[in-house]
Design a protein around this motif. Structure first.
Motif, PDB file in Angstrom:
ATOM      1  N   GLY B 186       0.835  -1.194   0.000  1.00 46.25           N
ATOM      2  CA  GLY B 186       0.000   0.000   0.000  1.00 46.25           C
ATOM      3  C   GLY B 186       0.873   1.248   0.000  1.00 46.25           C
ATOM      4  O   GLY B 186       2.065   1.198   0.352  1.00 46.25           O
ATOM      5  N   ASP B 187       0.310   2.365  -0.358  1.00 39.05           N
ATOM      6  CA  ASP B 187       1.107   3.590  -0.444  1.00 39.05           C
ATOM      7  C   ASP B 187       1.680   3.989   0.902  1.00 39.05           C
ATOM      8  O   ASP B 187       0.977   3.986   1.915  1.00 39.05           O
ATOM      9  CB  ASP B 187       0.242   4.755  -0.938  1.00 39.05           C
ATOM     10  CG  ASP B 187       0.047   4.718  -2.438  1.00 39.05           C
ATOM     11  OD1 ASP B 187       0.678   3.887  -3.120  1.00 39.05           O
ATOM     12  OD2 ASP B 187      -0.761   5.531  -2.935  1.00 39.05           O
ATOM     13  N   PHE B 189       2.986   6.934   3.462  1.00 38.44           N
ATOM     14  CA  PHE B 189       2.259   8.144   3.860  1.00 38.44           C
ATOM     15  C   PHE B 189       3.129   9.340   3.523  1.00 38.44           C
ATOM     16  O   PHE B 189       3.881   9.845   4.356  1.00 38.44           O
ATOM     17  CB  PHE B 189       1.999   8.042   5.365  1.00 38.44           C
ATOM     18  CG  PHE B 189       0.924   8.941   5.893  1.00 38.44           C
ATOM     19  CD1 PHE B 189      -0.371   8.860   5.425  1.00 38.44           C
ATOM     20  CD2 PHE B 189       1.200   9.852   6.911  1.00 38.44           C
ATOM     21  CE1 PHE B 189      -1.380   9.670   5.951  1.00 38.44           C
ATOM     22  CE2 PHE B 189       0.206  10.668   7.437  1.00 38.44           C
ATOM     23  CZ  PHE B 189      -1.089  10.576   6.946  1.00 38.44           C
ATOM     24  N   PHE B 191       3.284  13.168   1.724  1.00 33.05           N
ATOM     25  CA  PHE B 191       2.570  14.338   1.239  1.00 33.05           C
ATOM     26  C   PHE B 191       3.475  15.554   1.376  1.00 33.05           C
ATOM     27  O   PHE B 191       4.274  15.626   2.306  1.00 33.05           O
ATOM     28  CB  PHE B 191       1.292  14.585   2.062  1.00 33.05           C
ATOM     29  CG  PHE B 191       0.363  13.414   2.041  1.00 33.05           C
ATOM     30  CD1 PHE B 191      -0.571  13.275   1.028  1.00 33.05           C
ATOM     31  CD2 PHE B 191       0.467  12.427   2.995  1.00 33.05           C
ATOM     32  CE1 PHE B 191      -1.397  12.167   0.986  1.00 33.05           C
ATOM     33  CE2 PHE B 191      -0.360  11.312   2.959  1.00 33.05           C
ATOM     34  CZ  PHE B 191      -1.298  11.184   1.950  1.00 33.05           C
ATOM     35  N   LYS B 200      -0.417  14.937  -2.551  1.00 34.00           N
ATOM     36  CA  LYS B 200       0.050  13.549  -2.462  1.00 34.00           C
ATOM     37  C   LYS B 200       1.339  13.337  -3.241  1.00 34.00           C
ATOM     38  O   LYS B 200       1.494  13.844  -4.356  1.00 34.00           O
ATOM     39  CB  LYS B 200      -1.002  12.594  -3.020  1.00 34.00           C
ATOM     40  CG  LYS B 200      -0.556  11.124  -2.973  1.00 34.00           C
ATOM     41  CD  LYS B 200      -1.644  10.183  -3.435  1.00 34.00           C
ATOM     42  CE  LYS B 200      -1.145   8.744  -3.476  1.00 34.00           C
ATOM     43  NZ  LYS B 200      -0.869   8.197  -2.134  1.00 34.00           N
ATOM     44  N   ILE B 201       2.247  12.574  -2.640  1.00 37.04           N
ATOM     45  CA  ILE B 201       3.443  12.122  -3.342  1.00 37.04           C
ATOM     46  C   ILE B 201       3.212  10.667  -3.742  1.00 37.04           C
ATOM     47  O   ILE B 201       3.069   9.788  -2.884  1.00 37.04           O
ATOM     48  CB  ILE B 201       4.679  12.216  -2.423  1.00 37.04           C
ATOM     49  CG1 ILE B 201       4.918  13.680  -2.034  1.00 37.04           C
ATOM     50  CG2 ILE B 201       5.899  11.622  -3.110  1.00 37.04           C
ATOM     51  CD1 ILE B 201       5.986  13.867  -0.977  1.00 37.04           C
ATOM     52  N   ASP B 222       4.098  -0.866   3.901  1.00 37.06           N
ATOM     53  CA  ASP B 222       3.859   0.116   2.836  1.00 37.06           C
ATOM     54  C   ASP B 222       5.002   0.132   1.822  1.00 37.06           C
ATOM     55  O   ASP B 222       6.163  -0.082   2.163  1.00 37.06           O
ATOM     56  CB  ASP B 222       3.698   1.511   3.442  1.00 37.06           C
ATOM     57  CG  ASP B 222       2.449   1.630   4.298  1.00 37.06           C
ATOM     58  OD1 ASP B 222       1.551   0.769   4.206  1.00 37.06           O
ATOM     59  OD2 ASP B 222       2.376   2.605   5.070  1.00 37.06           O
ATOM     60  N   ALA B 225       8.672   5.287  -1.174  1.00 35.59           N
ATOM     61  CA  ALA B 225       8.380   6.506  -1.933  1.00 35.59           C
ATOM     62  C   ALA B 225       9.120   6.452  -3.268  1.00 35.59           C
ATOM     63  O   ALA B 225       8.526   6.636  -4.331  1.00 35.59           O
ATOM     64  CB  ALA B 225       8.791   7.736  -1.141  1.00 35.59           C
TER      65      ALA B 225
END
Lengths: 346, 346, 346
Positions: B186-187, B189, B191, B200-201, B222, B225
């Motif tokens: 999942g993404d 966290f 931003f 959102k990044i 997660d 990035a």
């Protein structure tokens, strides 16, 4: 591991998108984003934190996103703008393979109730179940295995990743991003005690998510007992977060992983709750309150500012000695007061 | 309640498997594992902790796994070996009904994309969804309702229990065990704040799990990035754990339930994090660090050892008095110093 | 947002159901429940907390549920009873649209093994998977996407919301309510260390839930290593809770959100664990123990009462000073003792 992305962009296109000053070849193409240290010749890197300035001179990046103050130090073409981190954020979605994926319509195995309404350009993944009265607005992507209960509405341009559960009577605003395993609209924890055992209180309210809300993996937002649980516009919720019934979260607040908020608490706008923070029930937090990681808040906080609890960590041998003393702390304070008085009076 | 298992084993077979010394009838059959206190005549029991020595003499077990030092005290046939607990662990899988289950192939309701690759002897459960480019290696069992995203690979001999979600671009090593409700990829966290709201990044990295990793129910890991979130070989992760983007966990570390680790933190090899431990972001923990339950770590720990935070629990009335004093602690310390000086100077 | 409900009720019916004293028109119909402040003319409101007494005189409710002491102050028809909150709880299910929904049988897309047994009036949602030997008793509703493993039994009148996972060999008692994303029967966290790495211990026990148990969204209850994990009758478990292997929870205890309980701990009857409470493994908590939010309990508690740990929250600047002093606390206590002695001896 570097993912393949479906597209590349010229520096000229990107400069225009960000309204940035381009120094270098406008036709140079980049097909990925990277850090200064890891970037290759077709990547766009960025410098958003002075700690990484040392990597700038030697970067192999094709181009760099920088503040004008550091432009001269770039060994390659650059995009100059005042907030390079924000610029990186804005460009990042261009390189997300999911964002660029073609829509695939309604999968043959999805079970969509006859009374559900699907907007234009909606993708419904395999094995989804959409109940009667549900309303999925235009441009939504509903991942495989999602459940969307009766009379629940999902706003335009939202994406539900695989295996999201929305109970009945939930309202999700436009452009939501809901991650796998999150559950919105489960019953709040409400029981009355009859002297012997717990009598369940049916949770008759719902959950309303504003616009541009993101909810992380495995997080849960419970439905209200009577009124609704309310999540404001632009609120960002990380993974493993629990939001109890009738909580209200103000616009643009951000909740890091493992936060837990008990029933009926109201969090203001632009608040930041660190990872693992706990808020007791029926509290009010003012706008602009920040709470540091794993703090417990048991009283309302009416002034903006940074708040904390806990002891900090130390070696277990040191901690054992101090933790024992904590239990004597009131006695220690009293002994000190007595001693001060004795000395003053002597 | 005792489960039926599909097989029984002779003591001779088990002794050979463990390279243990058998004392008693090699042909005696056992069909279950149990504690000394609960075992029946067809069970193999074990003594791995001196606290349970008192149950040895009266056990009704068919046979016992013991250290040679306690062999003489056994009232029944025995397998002697230096680490009976490890012996118990090694035998335990023989009695697991899931492990012994025949493979069932690809269920008719599973949706496997044409571009996905399935190895030999793979079971794909009902209502699974396997996306394009996914690669499931030989001898994997994928439970019902799992979602495996595009270009995700699952190593040989892995088992995903029902309703696991793997996003796109995740790499799972050989012999993984992933429990129901866990979500990997999942993404993170991420931003950037534009002064008014969060941008959102997109999380463009992935997640890489080494070999022999286990992830508990409802845990989330997660995606990175830019680079990947990295979980080393032999790492064991309990239920309800949250691992944020770009975290790195060294080989053979174990994370108990409800642990939360913030972004970019690096945990060493052979670390142990107790239940509910929280680690702030961008920290480094050395190899061999242990953190006790519910401690918060906000600074890097560069030496192996045991670390703790918190106050210990006490009665609420005692706690209230001491917690009030904690807020005065700095003042108390200053008053003490002043008093010491006054006395010294008097 | 007010939900539509399928039914309305006369005050006469409701009075009879609660054995309440009706003052006013027995034929007046109400079709919803609400707070005094929000109620409209077809709602039944309730006064269960003196803090809301101020709203009674001006309520627009069609009728009110009150204690006889406040009956005279009602501006509308009323139902008088000694515990209006309990009365509200009892009536609340009448207004729950899910409770009133017609059963829909076994969905065509559900995969029910030939060896599974389904009782009378059972609803099995779309895309459910029910394995061999599973037994779903009469009057159960199994939501879409649920997985029920082999030989698992679900008691009469239970409701599993969408996307619940029950592993094999789990026993769920009558009238259970299990919320979406919860996982019951995943492996406990059991490993033996061989000096280099972890050897998995197969978790051969199960999970037994008593009658009238509720489990919240995204909670996990792990199966026992050898014996079972045991959840008593009437136990209520909120969202994001983790219960480890071989834990025992006594009847009618309630666990708020984000609680984590480590292996083999026994919690008594009628206990209350606040949000985020952590219990170490192998502890015993007596009947009637209450632990306040986010406390960590590392020793058994043998007397009923209220227990706490932690420091309380404060401004970060104040906290920093005090947290530093916590690390000096043992030294502070020793200095104080020395000073007391010096003064006594001087």
């Amino acid at each position: 591991m570097k993912r393949e992305t479906s597209r590349s962009y010229t520096l000229g296109e990107l400069a225009e998108r960000l309204d940035a000053r381009l120094v270098g070849d406008a036709d140079l193409r980049v097909d990925g984003l990277s850090t200064l240290a890891d970037a290759g010749p077709t990547d766009l890197a960025f410098l958003a934190n002075r700690a990484y300035l040392k990597y700038l001179a030697a970067t192999r990046a094709g181009a760099v996103l920088v503040h004008p103050a550091h432009g001269e130090s770039c060994p390659c073409p650059r995009l100059e703008l005042d907030n390079p981190y924000l610029g990186y954020a804005k460009l990042s979605r261009l390189f997300d393979p999911l964002v660029n994926q073609a829509l695939r319509g309604v999968h043959a195995t999805a079970v969509v109730a006859p009374g559900a309404r699907l907007g234009e350009r909606v993708e419904i993944g395999a094995h989804c179940v959409i109940e009667d009265g549900a309303d999925i607005a235009d441009d939504c992507v509903i991942g495989a295995g999602c459940f969307i209960g009766a009379d629940t509405t999902v706003g335009r341009g939202s994406r539900l990743h695989a295996n999201v559960t929305l109970y009945h009577g939930v309202i999700v605003g436009d452009r939501a991003i809901l991650h796998s395993g999150c559950v919105i609209g489960g019953d709040g924890f409400g029981f009355a005690h009859d002297g012997k055992q717990w009598e369940k209180i049916a949770q008759l309210g719902g959950v309303v998510l504003g616009e541009d809300v993101e909810v992380g993996s495995c997080s849960s937002i419970d439905r209200g007992a009577l009124g609704d649980t309310l999540i404001g516009n632009g609120v960002k919720i990380d993974s493993q977060v629990q939001i109890a019934h009738n909580v209200q979260i103000g616009d643009h607040s951000a909740l890091a992983g493992c936060v837990g908020i008990a029933g009926s608490t109201k969090v203001g706008r632009h608040c930041l709750l660190g990872g693992g923070v706990g808020l007791s029930g029926h509290l009010t937090l003012a706008d602009g309150v920040q709470v540091t990681g794993m703090s417990l808040v048991t009283n309302s906080i009416l002034e903006p500012g940074v708040y904390s609890s806990g002891t900090g960590s130390m070696s277990n041998s040191q901690w054992r000695k101090n933790a024992v003393r904590f239990k004597q702390l009131d006695e220690i304070a009293k002994r000190l007061t007595r001693l001060e008085r004795d000395i003053r009076d002597s």
